[in-house]
Design a protein around this motif. Sequence first.
Motif, PDB file in Angstrom:
ATOM      1  N   GLN A 145      35.895   9.890  43.105  1.00 49.90           N
ATOM      2  CA  GLN A 145      36.975  10.731  42.588  1.00 49.90           C
ATOM      3  C   GLN A 145      36.778  12.175  43.056  1.00 49.90           C
ATOM      4  OE1 GLN A 145      39.498   9.303  41.033  1.00 49.90           O
ATOM      5  NE2 GLN A 145      38.482   7.290  41.022  1.00 49.90           N
ATOM      6  N   VAL A 146      37.684  13.035  42.627  1.00 49.31           N
ATOM      7  CA  VAL A 146      37.693  14.420  43.108  1.00 49.31           C
ATOM      8  C   VAL A 146      36.534  15.247  42.539  1.00 49.31           C
ATOM      9  CG1 VAL A 146      39.212  15.220  41.255  1.00 49.31           C
ATOM     10  CG2 VAL A 146      39.169  16.467  43.400  1.00 49.31           C
ATOM     11  N   PHE A 147      36.003  16.141  43.377  1.00 49.07           N
ATOM     12  CA  PHE A 147      35.072  17.183  42.930  1.00 49.07           C
ATOM     13  C   PHE A 147      35.840  18.488  43.018  1.00 49.07           C
ATOM     14  CE2 PHE A 147      32.153  20.655  43.724  1.00 49.07           C
ATOM     15  CZ  PHE A 147      31.110  20.421  42.855  1.00 49.07           C
ATOM     16  N   VAL A 205      43.640  18.356  37.744  1.00 52.25           N
ATOM     17  CA  VAL A 205      43.381  17.686  39.023  1.00 52.25           C
ATOM     18  C   VAL A 205      42.010  17.015  39.023  1.00 52.25           C
ATOM     19  CG1 VAL A 205      43.042  18.093  41.504  1.00 52.25           C
ATOM     20  CG2 VAL A 205      44.943  19.170  40.320  1.00 52.25           C
ATOM     21  N   SER A 206      41.079  17.537  38.223  1.00 51.99           N
ATOM     22  CA  SER A 206      39.726  16.960  38.187  1.00 51.99           C
ATOM     23  C   SER A 206      39.641  15.701  37.335  1.00 51.99           C
ATOM     24  CB  SER A 206      38.723  18.002  37.659  1.00 51.99           C
ATOM     25  OG  SER A 206      38.940  18.254  36.270  1.00 51.99           O
ATOM     26  N   HIS A 207      40.768  15.207  36.829  1.00 50.08           N
ATOM     27  CA  HIS A 207      40.800  14.013  35.978  1.00 50.08           C
ATOM     28  C   HIS A 207      40.058  12.848  36.646  1.00 50.08           C
ATOM     29  CE1 HIS A 207      42.163  11.206  33.012  1.00 50.08           C
ATOM     30  NE2 HIS A 207      42.918  10.536  33.858  1.00 50.08           N
ATOM     31  N   LYS A 208      39.133  12.269  35.925  1.00 51.69           N
ATOM     32  CA  LYS A 208      38.286  11.155  36.352  1.00 51.69           C
ATOM     33  C   LYS A 208      37.189  11.574  37.336  1.00 51.69           C
ATOM     34  CE  LYS A 208      41.689   7.509  35.531  1.00 51.69           C
ATOM     35  NZ  LYS A 208      42.427   6.363  36.115  1.00 51.69           N
ATOM     36  N   LYS A 266      38.750  18.132  25.532  1.00 51.40           N
ATOM     37  CA  LYS A 266      39.103  17.461  26.785  1.00 51.40           C
ATOM     38  C   LYS A 266      40.628  17.279  26.891  1.00 51.40           C
ATOM     39  CE  LYS A 266      35.041  16.832  28.730  1.00 51.40           C
ATOM     40  NZ  LYS A 266      34.429  15.538  28.995  1.00 51.40           N
ATOM     41  N   THR A 267      41.362  18.279  26.449  1.00 50.87           N
ATOM     42  CA  THR A 267      42.821  18.276  26.582  1.00 50.87           C
ATOM     43  C   THR A 267      43.272  19.612  27.154  1.00 50.87           C
ATOM     44  OG1 THR A 267      43.218  19.140  24.341  1.00 50.87           O
ATOM     45  CG2 THR A 267      43.134  16.743  24.597  1.00 50.87           C
ATOM     46  N   ILE A 268      44.381  19.584  27.901  1.00 50.72           N
ATOM     47  CA  ILE A 268      44.976  20.821  28.410  1.00 50.72           C
ATOM     48  C   ILE A 268      46.478  20.808  28.116  1.00 50.72           C
ATOM     49  CG2 ILE A 268      43.266  21.175  30.222  1.00 50.72           C
ATOM     50  CD1 ILE A 268      46.622  20.110  31.370  1.00 50.72           C
ATOM     51  N   THR A 269      47.055  21.990  28.047  1.00 51.67           N
ATOM     52  CA  THR A 269      48.498  22.136  27.910  1.00 51.67           C
ATOM     53  C   THR A 269      48.962  23.103  28.985  1.00 51.67           C
ATOM     54  OG1 THR A 269      48.361  21.821  25.505  1.00 51.67           O
ATOM     55  CG2 THR A 269      50.397  22.777  26.382  1.00 51.67           C
ATOM     56  N   ARG A 270      49.859  22.650  29.852  1.00 48.38           N
ATOM     57  CA  ARG A 270      50.356  23.521  30.910  1.00 48.38           C
ATOM     58  C   ARG A 270      51.133  24.698  30.318  1.00 48.38           C
ATOM     59  NH1 ARG A 270      52.715  19.835  35.906  1.00 48.38           N
ATOM     60  NH2 ARG A 270      50.897  18.460  36.173  1.00 48.38           N
ATOM     61  N   ASP A 329      39.889  13.469  31.541  1.00 48.58           N
ATOM     62  CA  ASP A 329      38.527  12.911  31.579  1.00 48.58           C
ATOM     63  C   ASP A 329      37.802  13.522  32.774  1.00 48.58           C
ATOM     64  OD1 ASP A 329      36.224  11.367  31.566  1.00 48.58           O
ATOM     65  OD2 ASP A 329      37.192   9.688  32.601  1.00 48.58           O
ATOM     66  N   PHE A 330      36.856  14.421  32.518  1.00 48.55           N
ATOM     67  CA  PHE A 330      36.114  15.028  33.615  1.00 48.55           C
ATOM     68  C   PHE A 330      34.643  15.217  33.231  1.00 48.55           C
ATOM     69  CE2 PHE A 330      37.861  18.513  31.065  1.00 48.55           C
ATOM     70  CZ  PHE A 330      36.762  19.330  30.875  1.00 48.55           C
ATOM     71  N   ARG A 331      33.809  15.299  34.271  1.00 48.29           N
ATOM     72  CA  ARG A 331      32.396  15.583  34.090  1.00 48.29           C
ATOM     73  C   ARG A 331      32.204  17.067  34.399  1.00 48.29           C
ATOM     74  NH1 ARG A 331      27.286  13.779  36.226  1.00 48.29           N
ATOM     75  NH2 ARG A 331      25.736  14.519  34.719  1.00 48.29           N
ATOM     76  N   LEU A 332      31.582  17.816  33.501  1.00 44.39           N
ATOM     77  CA  LEU A 332      31.474  19.266  33.634  1.00 44.39           C
ATOM     78  C   LEU A 332      30.113  19.686  34.195  1.00 44.39           C
ATOM     79  CD1 LEU A 332      32.785  22.059  33.094  1.00 44.39           C
ATOM     80  CD2 LEU A 332      31.651  22.016  30.862  1.00 44.39           C
ATOM     81  N   ILE A 333      30.175  20.490  35.268  1.00 45.32           N
ATOM     82  CA  ILE A 333      28.975  21.123  35.823  1.00 45.32           C
ATOM     83  C   ILE A 333      29.285  22.613  35.969  1.00 45.32           C
ATOM     84  CG2 ILE A 333      27.291  21.129  37.700  1.00 45.32           C
ATOM     85  CD1 ILE A 333      28.345  18.348  38.497  1.00 45.32           C
ATOM     86  N   CYS A 334      28.431  23.452  35.436  1.00 45.08           N
ATOM     87  CA  CYS A 334      28.628  24.904  35.523  1.00 45.08           C
ATOM     88  C   CYS A 334      27.464  25.533  36.280  1.00 45.08           C
ATOM     89  CB  CYS A 334      28.721  25.526  34.124  1.00 45.08           C
ATOM     90  SG  CYS A 334      30.109  24.923  33.147  1.00 45.08           S
ATOM     91  N   ALA A 335      27.699  26.741  36.793  1.00 41.48           N
ATOM     92  CA  ALA A 335      26.636  27.459  37.506  1.00 41.48           C
ATOM     93  C   ALA A 335      26.742  28.947  37.231  1.00 41.48           C
ATOM     94  CB  ALA A 335      26.731  27.195  39.009  1.00 41.48           C
ATOM     95  N   THR A 336      25.606  29.609  37.258  1.00 41.27           N
ATOM     96  CA  THR A 336      25.584  31.056  37.058  1.00 41.27           C
ATOM     97  C   THR A 336      24.298  31.643  37.625  1.00 41.27           C
ATOM     98  OG1 THR A 336      25.772  32.839  35.427  1.00 41.27           O
ATOM     99  CG2 THR A 336      24.494  30.913  34.788  1.00 41.27           C
ATOM    100  N   ASN A 337      24.369  32.926  37.962  1.00 42.87           N
ATOM    101  CA  ASN A 337      23.142  33.650  38.327  1.00 42.87           C
ATOM    102  C   ASN A 337      22.770  34.645  37.234  1.00 42.87           C
ATOM    103  OD1 ASN A 337      25.165  35.533  38.616  1.00 42.87           O
ATOM    104  ND2 ASN A 337      24.522  36.264  40.615  1.00 42.87           N
ATOM    105  N   LYS A 338      23.508  34.580  36.116  1.00 41.82           N
ATOM    106  CA  LYS A 338      23.300  35.516  35.015  1.00 41.82           C
ATOM    107  C   LYS A 338      22.315  34.956  33.980  1.00 41.82           C
ATOM    108  CE  LYS A 338      26.763  38.082  36.554  1.00 41.82           C
ATOM    109  NZ  LYS A 338      26.545  39.367  37.196  1.00 41.82           N
ATOM    110  N   PRO A 339      21.560  35.815  33.311  1.00 43.78           N
ATOM    111  CA  PRO A 339      20.714  35.371  32.193  1.00 43.78           C
ATOM    112  C   PRO A 339      21.583  35.215  30.946  1.00 43.78           C
ATOM    113  CG  PRO A 339      20.420  37.725  32.567  1.00 43.78           C
ATOM    114  CD  PRO A 339      21.387  37.258  33.604  1.00 43.78           C
ATOM    115  N   LEU A 340      22.093  34.027  30.704  1.00 45.19           N
ATOM    116  CA  LEU A 340      23.092  33.829  29.652  1.00 45.19           C
ATOM    117  C   LEU A 340      22.542  34.123  28.253  1.00 45.19           C
ATOM    118  CD1 LEU A 340      25.084  30.698  30.883  1.00 45.19           C
ATOM    119  CD2 LEU A 340      25.532  33.122  31.257  1.00 45.19           C
TER     120      LEU A 340
END
Length: 456
Positions: free
Chosen positions: A206-208, A246-249, A275-279, A289-300
């Motif tokens: 599926q899409v990344f 667009v990232s669905h599935k 896991k819902t959106i409203t246009r 339905d999406f798998r979430l991956i986040c990235a940062t260079n900040k000290p959160l």
Amino acid sequence: MALIESSILIVDDNDQICESLELFLGRYFSDTTSLSNPNNLIHTLENKYFDVILLDMNFSSGRYSGNEGLFWLKEILKRDKNSVIILITAYGKVELAVNGIKEGAFDFVLKPWENEKLISTIKAGIEIRKSRLEIAELKDQQQILNSTSDKEFFFLKGTSPEMKEIEQIISKVARTDANILVHGENGTGKEIIAREIHRQSKRNGQVFMSVDLSSLTDSLFESELFGYKKGAFTDAKEDRAGKIEVSHKGSLFLDEIGNLPINLQSKLLTVIQTKTITRLGSTQSKKIDFRLICATNKPLNQKIQEGLFREDLLYRINTVQIEIPPLRNRKQDIIPLCEYFLVQQTKKYNKPQMKLSKSALTKLQDYMWPGNVRELKHVIERAVILNSNSQLKPEDFVFSELTENKITDDILNLIELEKLAIKKAVKKAGGNMTKASEILGISRTTLYFKLSKYGF
């Protein structure tokens, strides 16, 4: 008999027909709604999703031309071109049926209807609706993916213990749908790690979808991530799916999440939780339905203390955290990366195969690489472009301004390195502390603290 999960709208000025159809169709379909006044049709469609619409052709007494039905047919399709509409009337003619189908109706049914035929027509309409939506979703995905198709991403397995440990973590987390936070300095390859997680996951077909949150202004945040309906704002000429939809599935990669303004973090948190959106311009929510991956260079954690990042959002995004060490802390990976980029760039620029001299390799290994893997790639690329010899020498490699200050093994003290980095950032920013903090990848409050700490 189990009900078919679908929503049917009946639009007919005859209350008895509406009631009769609701009762009959309620035996087969999970949700049926009726409407006797077509003037309320658009409002109803804006507030609820329907798989199939049964539309009467005539609403005024004494009028049998079908023009009223054709008018409302066009109004529905104007707002949703994927709508499935079945025209229904007691005064059917072949010409009227042909006109209706030419204007975009799915089918045509006469009153009194045959029960079996009506049910089979609606079932066929439901399948057509599903197909149309799937095609529309694929087109949305392709449109967005085309804009990033020229990016090159390759996960090169490292030889250092640090990268081998990361490889093991990736192989474990990729099989799950756990939320991942990738942390590392600029240029360390956070998106490459994210793509490798996706490649090894069950969603790899599926899409990344990659989203750079730092590039989104407050005004663009919702339209880009959530999408919009036609007419939602001045430039909304047509319906458009947002990047989350667009990232669905597939996998959704949110880069630079540490740069997201605090006022937008609550909106993102809601999407992650539900896991819902409203246009924009719509009142209908949609499950994604999406798998979430986040990235940062900040000290959160530090940003939380400064009131610049929500603690509940951090808990949501970092079920597992992957820390990518800077290139200067994993010297073993420098030569394999150099060799890989050398092959890649000679092919890209149609150059004969080149090699690195021993002295060139020594120079490359001794350098501190403040820009990490990204800088290494650019240094190799520049050398390939400007050189026509088969062997690259030390003088073929030009480093950043930091090289001029002898940032090699002569300075290994982290405090001294930090002082020098702060001096250079402030100088480069012309004394503007906001710009200097952005260059350093820290908050302005942290910068002032360090200036005071080091007696600048």
